[in-house]
Design an enzyme around this catalytic site. Structure first.
Site, PDB file in Angstrom:
ATOM      1  N   ARG A 211      40.901  39.348  33.521  1.00  0.00           N
ATOM      2  CA  ARG A 211      39.594  39.953  33.245  1.00  0.00           C
ATOM      3  C   ARG A 211      39.743  41.462  33.027  1.00  0.00           C
ATOM      4  O   ARG A 211      39.072  42.038  32.171  1.00  0.00           O
ATOM      5  CB  ARG A 211      38.626  39.676  34.407  1.00  0.00           C
ATOM      6  CG  ARG A 211      37.959  38.311  34.305  1.00  0.00           C
ATOM      7  CD  ARG A 211      37.077  38.031  35.511  1.00  0.00           C
ATOM      8  NE  ARG A 211      37.873  37.869  36.718  1.00  0.00           N
ATOM      9  CZ  ARG A 211      37.542  38.331  37.909  1.00  0.00           C
ATOM     10  NH1 ARG A 211      36.428  39.001  38.081  1.00  0.00           N
ATOM     11  NH2 ARG A 211      38.329  38.129  38.945  1.00  0.00           N
TER      12      ARG A 211
ATOM     13  N   HIS B 272      37.544  34.140  45.545  1.00  0.00           N
ATOM     14  CA  HIS B 272      37.981  34.760  44.292  1.00  0.00           C
ATOM     15  C   HIS B 272      37.286  34.055  43.139  1.00  0.00           C
ATOM     16  O   HIS B 272      37.244  32.831  43.098  1.00  0.00           O
ATOM     17  CB  HIS B 272      39.503  34.643  44.173  1.00  0.00           C
ATOM     18  CG  HIS B 272      40.085  35.489  43.090  1.00  0.00           C
ATOM     19  ND1 HIS B 272      39.850  35.264  41.768  1.00  0.00           N
ATOM     20  CD2 HIS B 272      40.888  36.577  43.149  1.00  0.00           C
ATOM     21  CE1 HIS B 272      40.496  36.178  41.047  1.00  0.00           C
ATOM     22  NE2 HIS B 272      41.132  36.989  41.871  1.00  0.00           N
TER      23      HIS B 272
END
Lengths: 235, 532
Positions: free
Chosen positions: B337, B317
């Site tokens: 994000r 990740h």
């Protein structure tokens, strides 16, 4: 080429002996404490979980997420005459601290299955049948003092007892089910489970999102059109 | 290559400005070249070929291969006098997938025993922040969900499994709401959706950034309260049990962390829901996973003869924390994000489109770090910025409203993501592959099911956000139903014949029987777990 990260070693505890990056001293200071009765010499910035591993304290198995959302690593903390509770993964070592990992809370004494509830109008009555102790709160603050998430447990229990399940449940948003409040409550209210009951009935009775229901209906019609059958395998 | 390159933290901090004028990131011309050069899965040194078992000849991550081709922990002598429990359905694993399977089986009238290594609910599920992917918006469709999932997985996922999961999506959410799980709503009452990396529509439903916690505590409570489900905690599975010819799974052996005793469970259906492998720290990476994620289910399934897949593919990740140290490797949700946060290198430049698939974004971060554009903390730690202060400036109050968990975790460390950018580095997050299953979660071994992260085939070589929480409920329920429907009388005899077979195979292949598996806990946490 050997990739740079192959030489990194994030989990060997060497980072624990280094100074945290916001300070600029150079003191790999030793902190002496006891965990489950075992003397441990730890480094500053270690959590109690890391210190227990570092000190080889046997049978510390109530550890899981290491980011204070699973509620497993319940510890009792004694500093002189002061006794408190917390989660070990968010408690840092201190000189002279005595920490004891607590066993898990036994299963709750209150029983209900949410599928038993069919009528939202009698949910307050059902609540008091299932959690009769919830209206016996003597405002001792034990639950509030024991909560590692700073939840106003006592206030939320009063809301629940008055039938304000949505607001009571919202107060428990950050509850990690450590059940330390259950351990603390002298009236056996089981506040963590009351909080979860409040959140669950709120969703169960009131959450009816149009966009979800529209797509479900579309899928149902499609399935009927394609198969010609009238039953829905998902009930 | 000098690993100490990179710009020192103090210098990089001085360069950082939350109000700097920053343009678009460079266009990525050749994603595959980036993956080949920087993603750990694609580096030859990180994989090997399996020599024995159902996948002999296939590529496998090196450290995992060691565990798959290791000796069992127990033999017949250990089982002498061990108490035996009979049950309709045995579920191994107490996370979201295990609970969903147990509930589905119990709803269909089975007597269920759920056994878990740690505490019920100790899992990766409880930490999941982002949300659940489900195609419910008017401009979206089940078909687009399927296409995004397959494309995100580099087109090697099993379309049948992906279609089953995507079609289950809306009903999974209804099932969760009925069980009492809350979700974020818009002012008009719709479920609030977000778009995340690799998706062509807004498709993530969530409960603030506590989606996994909300799901897990509701499932945990449902399991505890269910009259037909018994739960054993602190009981890791150390081996499966097979019938006389070692070809059918008929139960499992557990070793209690509390009293150190072995216990056998005999059944016609075993559902493995043991999760992933993050705590094996593959390729030396930190991990976002919980302490029990040591790949036990893969090891047990492989030894009894199950076919596995994509064992050389793991998800790193992009946004694992570098600081504070006690949260090393822990995750900052992709939702940050998705909400608009950018990533900056030490020079304060964007270097990749933040919403590309996770494997590509991670490879881009590793490239920045290796090519000297990372922020260096010390010899062992380097990262890039996740620009949360800029997000806060552009949408004041957003972090507090939508990401309370992010702020709460930092409270004890004195870091405030609203003012300080976060230092991040890819972290071992998810096992893309796993045990081969069909749409009912059935493995290639009769009597054995696998659901959740331990199973493979859905995410191809890269999972996109929100499909893990969907998969565990979708396939958990499918396996629970299928396992209950299996109505044979159960085993007459339980044996360790498959263990003997595996030992013979290892010996014939010349592999020394020095290592034993499953791992149960990582070495650093395992000191004296069974010492009295």
């Amino acid at each position: 080429m050997r990739a740079a990260y192959c030489t990194l070693n994030f989990f060997d505890f060497s980072h624990l002996t280094k100074t945290p990056m916001t300070t600029d001293g150079d003191n790999p200071q030793t902190i002496n404490l006891t965990i489950n009765g075992v003397a441990v010499a730890a480094s500053a910035a270690m959590t109690l979980v890391e210190a227990a591993w570092h000190g080889g304290v046997p049978r510390v198995t109530a550890v899981s997420c290491l980011e204070s959302v699973c509620g497993s690593c319940r510890v009792l903390l004694r500093r002189g005459k002061e006794v408190t509770v917390n989660l070990a993964c968010q408690t840092f070592v201190e000189d002279g601290l005595e920490a004891v990992f607590l066993p898990p809370q036994p299963p709750p004494l209150h029983h209900y299955e949410i599928s038993d509830f069919t009528d939202g109008w009698n949910i307050q009555a059902r609540f008091h049948e299932i959690f009769p102790e919830a209206s016996h709160c003597r405002n001792c603050h034990g639950c509030v003092l024991s909560c590692p998430k700073g939840i106003d447990v006592e206030g939320a229990i009063a809301l629940a007892a008055a039938g304000h399940f949505r607001d009571a449940g919202e107060a428990f948003l950050e509850c990690v089910m450590c059940e330390l409040c259950d351990s603390a409550c002298p009236e056996l209210i089981a506040p963590a489970h009351v909080g979860l009951f409040c959140r669950r009935v709120t969703a169960h009775f009131h959450l009816r999102p149009p966009n979800l229901i529209y797509r479900l209906e579309e899928q149902r019609k499609e399935k009927m059109g394609l198969t010609g059958a009238s039953h829905d395998e998902h009930e | 290559m000098n690993m100490n390159n990179g710009i020192p933290l103090a210098q990089a901090s001085a360069l950082y400005r939350p109000d700097a004028d920053i343009g678009s990131p460079p266009v990525l011309a050749d994603p595959q070249a980036l993956l080949n050069a920087f993603h750990p899965d694609y580096l030859g040194s990180s994989v090997t070929k399996l020599a024995v078992g159902a996948n002999a000849g296939d590529s496998c991550q090196r450290e995992l291969a060691g565990l798959l081709q290791a000796e069992a922990i127990i033999d017949e002598a250990d089982l002498a006098g061990a108490p035996v429990t009979d049950i309709d359905v045995l579920v191994i694993g107490g996370g979201g997938a295990g609970c969903a399977a147990a509930l589905a089986a119990a709803e269909r009238g089975a007597r269920v025993l759920l056994v878990t290594k740690l505490r019920l609910g100790d899992s990766n599920t409880v930490m999941a922040e982002g949300g659940i992917q489900v195609a419910i918006e008017p401009d979206d469709s089940i078909q687009r969900h399927i296409e995004d999932t397959l494309r995100g997985g580099h087109d090697i996922g099993n379309p049948e499994l992906v279609a089953a999961m995507a079609e289950d999506g809306p009903d999974v959410i209804r099932w969760l709401i009925r069980a009492g799980m809350q979700f974020e709503q818009t002012a008009s009452g719709d479920l609030h959706t977000r778009r995340a990396g690799g998706m062509n529509a807004a498709r993530i439903v969530h409960c603030r950034d506590y989606t996994g916690l909300e799901m897990m505590r509701v499932l945990r409570e449902s399991v505890i309260q269910h009259r037909a489900i018994e739960v054993w905690e602190q009981s890791p599975a150390v081996e499966l049990l097979s019938n006389e010819d070692g070809r059918k799974c008929v139960g499992a052996v557990f070793k209690s962390l509390i009293d150190g005793r072995f216990r056998m469970v005999r059944t016609h259906s075993v559902i493995l829901a043991t999760g992933g492998v993050g705590r094996l720290h593959l390729n030396g990476f930190p991990t976002s996973n919980h302490l029990g994620a040591t790949g036990d289910g893969l090891v047990l399934a492989y030894r009894i003869g199950a076919c596995l897949r994509d064992l050389d593919s793991f998800q790193y990740h992009p946004t694992g924390l570098v600081y504070p140290p006690h949260l090393s490797g822990k995750l900052v949700t992709e939702g940050v994000r998705a909400a608009g946060a950018w990533m900056l290198n030490a020079a304060g430049q964007r270097f990749v489109d933040e919403l590309l698939p996770r494997d590509i974004v991670s490879a881009a971060i590793l490239r920045e770090c290796q090519e000297g554009r990372g922020v260096r903390v010390d010899d062992g730690r380097v990262g890039v910025w996740l620009d949360t202060p800029r997000l806060e400036r552009s949408q004041p109050g957003l972090l507090e409203r939508q990401f309370p968990k992010l702020l709460a975790r930092f409270r004890v460390s004195g870091v405030d993501p609203r003012h300080d950018p976060l230092l991040i580095h890819p972290t071992l997050h998810y096992q893309n592959g796993g045990v081969v299953i069909d749409v009912n979660g059935a493995t290639t071994v009769p009597g054995l099911y696998a659901v959740g992260e331990v199973a493979g085939g859905i995410h191809g070589r890269n999972r996109i956000m929100g499909n893990a929480l969907l998969e565990i409920i979708s396939f958990g329920r499918r396996a629970g139903v299928a396992a209950t429907a299996q109505r044979d009388r159960g085993p007459k005899k339980v044996t360790l014949e498959h263990v003997n077979r595996a030992r013979r195979d290892l010996t014939l292949a010349g592999i020394p029987l020095t290592q034993a598996a499953p791992q149960i806990l990582p070495d650093y946490a395992a000191k004296g777990i069974w010492n009295r």
